[in-house]
Scaffold this motif. Structure first.
Motif, PDB file in Angstrom:
ATOM      1  N   CYS A  10       0.819  -1.214   0.000  1.00  0.00           N
ATOM      2  CA  CYS A  10       0.000   0.000   0.000  1.00  0.00           C
ATOM      3  C   CYS A  10       0.853   1.265   0.000  1.00  0.00           C
ATOM      4  O   CYS A  10       0.376   2.345  -0.376  1.00  0.00           O
ATOM      5  CB  CYS A  10      -0.921   0.025   1.217  1.00  0.00           C
ATOM      6  SG  CYS A  10      -2.106  -1.342   1.281  1.00  0.00           S
ATOM      7  N   GLU A  11       2.108   1.132   0.432  1.00  0.00           N
ATOM      8  CA  GLU A  11       3.008   2.283   0.474  1.00  0.00           C
ATOM      9  C   GLU A  11       3.233   2.798  -0.942  1.00  0.00           C
ATOM     10  O   GLU A  11       3.556   2.032  -1.858  1.00  0.00           O
ATOM     11  CB  GLU A  11       4.331   1.891   1.115  1.00  0.00           C
ATOM     12  CG  GLU A  11       5.207   3.068   1.500  1.00  0.00           C
ATOM     13  CD  GLU A  11       6.395   2.641   2.352  1.00  0.00           C
ATOM     14  OE1 GLU A  11       6.563   3.175   3.458  1.00  0.00           O
ATOM     15  OE2 GLU A  11       7.143   1.743   1.902  1.00  0.00           O
ATOM     16  N   GLY A  12       3.049   4.106  -1.134  1.00  0.00           N
ATOM     17  CA  GLY A  12       3.180   4.684  -2.464  1.00  0.00           C
ATOM     18  C   GLY A  12       1.899   4.646  -3.266  1.00  0.00           C
ATOM     19  O   GLY A  12       1.822   5.261  -4.340  1.00  0.00           O
ATOM     20  N   VAL A  13       0.900   3.921  -2.752  1.00  0.00           N
ATOM     21  CA  VAL A  13      -0.413   3.866  -3.405  1.00  0.00           C
ATOM     22  C   VAL A  13      -1.449   4.611  -2.564  1.00  0.00           C
ATOM     23  O   VAL A  13      -2.213   5.435  -3.071  1.00  0.00           O
ATOM     24  CB  VAL A  13      -0.872   2.405  -3.617  1.00  0.00           C
ATOM     25  CG1 VAL A  13      -2.258   2.360  -4.246  1.00  0.00           C
ATOM     26  CG2 VAL A  13       0.128   1.647  -4.485  1.00  0.00           C
ATOM     27  N   ALA A  14      -1.456   4.333  -1.263  1.00  0.00           N
ATOM     28  CA  ALA A  14      -2.441   4.932  -0.365  1.00  0.00           C
ATOM     29  C   ALA A  14      -2.100   6.392  -0.074  1.00  0.00           C
ATOM     30  O   ALA A  14      -0.932   6.758   0.082  1.00  0.00           O
ATOM     31  CB  ALA A  14      -2.499   4.141   0.940  1.00  0.00           C
ATOM     32  N   VAL A  15      -3.134   7.209  -0.004  1.00  0.00           N
ATOM     33  CA  VAL A  15      -3.017   8.616   0.399  1.00  0.00           C
ATOM     34  C   VAL A  15      -3.582   8.717   1.803  1.00  0.00           C
ATOM     35  O   VAL A  15      -4.798   8.654   2.007  1.00  0.00           O
ATOM     36  CB  VAL A  15      -3.780   9.539  -0.575  1.00  0.00           C
ATOM     37  CG1 VAL A  15      -3.680  10.984  -0.116  1.00  0.00           C
ATOM     38  CG2 VAL A  15      -3.252   9.375  -1.986  1.00  0.00           C
TER      39      VAL A  15
END
Length: 372
Positions: A308-313
């Motif tokens: 999720c790192e780099g995808v989730a805001v």
């Protein structure tokens, strides 16, 4: 004597799922007999479930079994059963946070417990995984109030709010939060009908065993419609091959006949949430996302090094509320983390609704359970 046996039940919607709820004392105590009765009640195995209560979809092929709890400090025991329209298995291994929302209303409707005032809070033990939670419902009208302004995506209209506070969900089915021992794994997948591929995944269980991976890693956007994903035979072959391989690394063994782990594709958010999801449960794309799947996805969002790192805001500062987007809306999960370890989730709270649809008796062939 009738050739059919009548069993009392209430047909209830819980969150974005639906199914009959039973008092445990009204069902056979022998598990094999109980499962035969539940299959007959739901009309499985049959794709249309034409001869039972099932709605021809995994989300409407669910059963709740409730009883007073003998565990100190716990009010109710809940056993969830997942059936599949076209299969003859009854799976009581995983949890279901949506059906969980209807447990307290069922117990109030049947007189198993009594209202405490305008609102009532009861502790529920989910026997599938020994998970406990506190559930609060409005009881200012009748045994339980269903009318209100609370709205959840995936269910029409508005209803009275039902608050679920999960007390300890890590490692619900697996050995722990990160069953492979790592926040990220790279999996090599080979099988029939597609080219071999390697993919980065996060295997995590904070209430529901999930395998999370980026949609673009399989050449998809993550914004496809449910219908398009369900028609994507090549994608489903690849996802199932991945599921069968990674489940062994998660300590789950052969899951070819199991409903878990769920497979969750992620992509950057589109509607102001933290990220977009498409979930397979495990072979059919979910119209929304399961309660505990949303909790588990939200947890992955706070873990450094997850896919999720780099995808989730993510929201800035304080205890995060993670908005998980899904095909029919979003699901907000409020997390509390350990002050000494911000990656350790100590509490997850969310809002659901429920409604009593019908009360009565379901009829099953007497030969399945002949004892009076």
């Amino acid at each position: 004597m009738s050739s059919q046996r009548a069993i009392p039940c209430l047909l209830m919607r819980g969150g974005t799922s639906k199914g009959p709820f039973f008092n445990a004392s009204d069902l056979p105590q022998d598990i094999a007999t109980r499962d035969k009765v539940l299959l007959a009640a739901m009309g499985s195995p049959d794709r249309r479930q034409i001869d039972g209560l099932g709605g021809a979809h995994p989300l409407t092929s669910k059963v709740g079994i409730v009883s007073k709890s003998a565990t100190p400090g716990v009010d109710l025991d809940f056993l969830f059963a997942q059936l599949q329209p076209d299969k003859d298995n009854v799976d009581t291994t995983p949890n279901c946070g949506n059906m969980l929302a209807a447990v307290v209303p069922f117990a109030l409707e049947t007189g198993m417990i009594a209202a405490q005032g305008d609102t009532s809070t009861f502790r529920v033990l989910t026997r599938n995984t020994d998970m406990q939670c506190d559930i609060t419902v409005e009881t200012s009208v009748g045994p339980v109030n269903y009318e209100g302004t609370a709205r959840i995506d995936g269910a029409p209209g508005t209803s009275a709010p039902i608050t679920i506070n999960f007390l300890d969900t890590a490692g619900s089915v697996c050995s722990g939060l990160l069953p492979t021992g790592a926040v990220g794994d790279r999996i090599e997948v080979a099988g029939a009908g597609f080219d071999p591929f390697a993919i980065d995944v996060t295997c995590i269980d904070n209430g529901m065993p999930l395998v999370i991976f980026r949609a673009d890693a399989l050449g998809r956007t993550g914004y496809e419609s449910v219908a398009d994903l369900n028609a994507d035979a090549e994608l489903k072959k690849r996802i199932e091959a991945l599921r069968l391989i990674v489940s062994k690394q998660m300590g789950l063994g052969d899951v070819s006949a199991k409903n878990y782990p769920k497979m969750t594709l992620i992509a950057p958010p589109r509607a102001g949430g933290a990220l977009t999801t498409r979930s397979f449960i495990p072979h059919v794309c979910h119209d929304a996302i399961g309660v505990l799947a949303a909790v588990t996805v939200a947890t992955a969002c706070v873990l450094p090094g997850s896919v999720c790192e780099g995808v989730a805001v993510m929201p800035q500062g304080g205890a995060p509320t993670v908005s998980v987007e899904h095909p029919t809306g979003e699901f907000s999960v409020s997390l509390e983390t350990d002050p000494n370890d911000p990656t350790k989730v100590t509490k997850a709270a969310l809002l659901r609704t429920a409604r009593l649809i019908m009360r009565g008796e379901v009829m099953v062939p007497r030969g399945l359970w002949p004892q009076d």
